[in-house]
Design a protein around this motif. Structure first.
Motif, mmCIF file in Angstrom:
data_model
loop_
_atom_site.group_PDB
_atom_site.id
_atom_site.type_symbol
_atom_site.label_atom_id
_atom_site.label_comp_id
_atom_site.label_asym_id
_atom_site.label_seq_id
_atom_site.Cartn_x
_atom_site.Cartn_y
_atom_site.Cartn_z
ATOM 1 N N ILE A 45 0.886 -1.163 0.000
ATOM 2 C CA ILE A 45 0.000 0.000 0.000
ATOM 3 C C ILE A 45 0.922 1.210 0.000
ATOM 4 O O ILE A 45 1.694 1.409 0.934
ATOM 5 C CB ILE A 45 -0.921 -0.008 1.236
ATOM 6 N N LYS A 46 0.865 1.993 -1.072
ATOM 7 C CA LYS A 46 1.902 3.006 -1.278
ATOM 8 C C LYS A 46 1.683 4.332 -0.549
ATOM 9 O O LYS A 46 2.604 5.112 -0.427
ATOM 10 C CB LYS A 46 2.092 3.260 -2.768
ATOM 11 N N ASP A 47 0.488 4.614 -0.061
ATOM 12 C CA ASP A 47 0.228 5.891 0.602
ATOM 13 C C ASP A 47 -0.841 5.666 1.658
ATOM 14 O O ASP A 47 -2.010 5.501 1.318
ATOM 15 C CB ASP A 47 -0.234 6.923 -0.437
ATOM 16 N N ALA A 48 -0.447 5.625 2.934
ATOM 17 C CA ALA A 48 -1.380 5.239 3.984
ATOM 18 C C ALA A 48 -1.114 5.994 5.275
ATOM 19 O O ALA A 48 -0.048 6.570 5.478
ATOM 20 C CB ALA A 48 -1.268 3.740 4.248
ATOM 21 N N ILE A 49 -2.120 5.931 6.136
ATOM 22 C CA ILE A 49 -1.999 6.400 7.512
ATOM 23 C C ILE A 49 -1.988 5.145 8.372
ATOM 24 O O ILE A 49 -2.894 4.314 8.274
ATOM 25 C CB ILE A 49 -3.188 7.299 7.897
ATOM 26 N N ILE A 50 -0.965 5.018 9.202
ATOM 27 C CA ILE A 50 -0.805 3.825 10.015
ATOM 28 C C ILE A 50 -0.971 4.224 11.475
ATOM 29 O O ILE A 50 -0.132 4.935 12.029
ATOM 30 C CB ILE A 50 0.572 3.156 9.792
ATOM 31 N N GLY A 51 -2.064 3.789 12.076
ATOM 32 C CA GLY A 51 -2.336 4.103 13.479
ATOM 33 C C GLY A 51 -1.767 3.035 14.387
ATOM 34 O O GLY A 51 -2.068 1.858 14.230
ATOM 35 N N LEU A 52 -0.934 3.471 15.332
ATOM 36 C CA LEU A 52 -0.275 2.533 16.224
ATOM 37 C C LEU A 52 -0.920 2.456 17.602
ATOM 38 O O LEU A 52 -0.484 1.678 18.432
ATOM 39 C CB LEU A 52 1.204 2.900 16.366
ATOM 40 N N GLY A 53 -1.912 3.259 17.853
ATOM 41 C CA GLY A 53 -2.580 3.219 19.152
ATOM 42 C C GLY A 53 -2.973 4.597 19.622
ATOM 43 O O GLY A 53 -2.572 5.617 19.064
ATOM 44 N N LYS A 54 -3.756 4.608 20.674
ATOM 45 C CA LYS A 54 -4.344 5.832 21.188
ATOM 46 C C LYS A 54 -3.310 6.883 21.602
ATOM 47 O O LYS A 54 -3.494 8.055 21.352
ATOM 48 C CB LYS A 54 -5.235 5.466 22.374
ATOM 49 N N ASP A 55 -2.235 6.464 22.218
ATOM 50 C CA ASP A 55 -1.257 7.408 22.748
ATOM 51 C C ASP A 55 -0.034 7.609 21.861
ATOM 52 O O ASP A 55 0.947 8.197 22.283
ATOM 53 C CB ASP A 55 -0.802 6.942 24.131
ATOM 54 N N LYS A 56 -0.106 7.125 20.611
ATOM 55 C CA LYS A 56 1.040 7.244 19.705
ATOM 56 C C LYS A 56 0.632 7.992 18.451
ATOM 57 O O LYS A 56 -0.483 7.861 17.967
ATOM 58 C CB LYS A 56 1.568 5.856 19.339
ATOM 59 N N TYR A 57 1.547 8.785 17.932
ATOM 60 C CA TYR A 57 1.286 9.504 16.693
ATOM 61 C C TYR A 57 1.229 8.521 15.527
ATOM 62 O O TYR A 57 2.007 7.569 15.491
ATOM 63 C CB TYR A 57 2.383 10.536 16.422
ATOM 64 N N PRO A 58 0.348 8.760 14.570
ATOM 65 C CA PRO A 58 0.299 7.869 13.401
ATOM 66 C C PRO A 58 1.524 8.065 12.517
ATOM 67 O O PRO A 58 2.169 9.117 12.546
ATOM 68 C CB PRO A 58 -0.982 8.297 12.683
ATOM 69 N N LEU A 59 1.820 7.051 11.736
ATOM 70 C CA LEU A 59 2.867 7.147 10.725
ATOM 71 C C LEU A 59 2.194 7.381 9.380
ATOM 72 O O LEU A 59 1.067 6.942 9.154
ATOM 73 C CB LEU A 59 3.677 5.854 10.668
#
Length: 99
Positions: free
Chosen positions: A6-20
């Motif tokens: 997936i070449k362009d995405a928002i990756i959520g790592l959890g409530k207290d972490k900034y997304p990548l």
């Protein structure tokens, strides 16, 4: 095995972490311990799939895709404009279609 990219995405790592923001790739079939490679503008990180809470991406020109709990979900066309505005606000660019 087949590689998923997936070449362009928002990756959520959890409530207290900034997304990548960046590209995601992994081998299919995916399991909880599958290693996901995330490439951002300035770094590459490898994360077990079970540590990723949500992946949001533009599936094609009119739908969004979501990977949540190891499952792929596709949005309906009615919610496209809302998701497009919100993701553009978050990423400072419009996500590119992947398929």
């Amino acid at each position: 095995m087949k590689e998923i990219r997936i070449k362009d995405a928002i990756i959520g790592l959890g409530k207290d972490k900034y997304p990548l923001f960046g590209s995601v790739q992994y081998e299919r079939p995916a399991k909880t311990n599958t290693i996901v490679t995330v490439q951002t503008d300035n770094k590459t990180v490898q994360i077990p799939l079970n540590q990723i809470k949500l992946i949001v991406f533009k599936y094609d020109a009119k739908t969004f895709g979501f990977i949540f709990n190891y499952c792929l979900f596709i949005s309906d066309n009615k919610s496209f404009n809302l998701w497009n505005r919100q993701t553009k606000k978050l990423t400072c660019h419009e996500l590119q279609p992947n398929f």
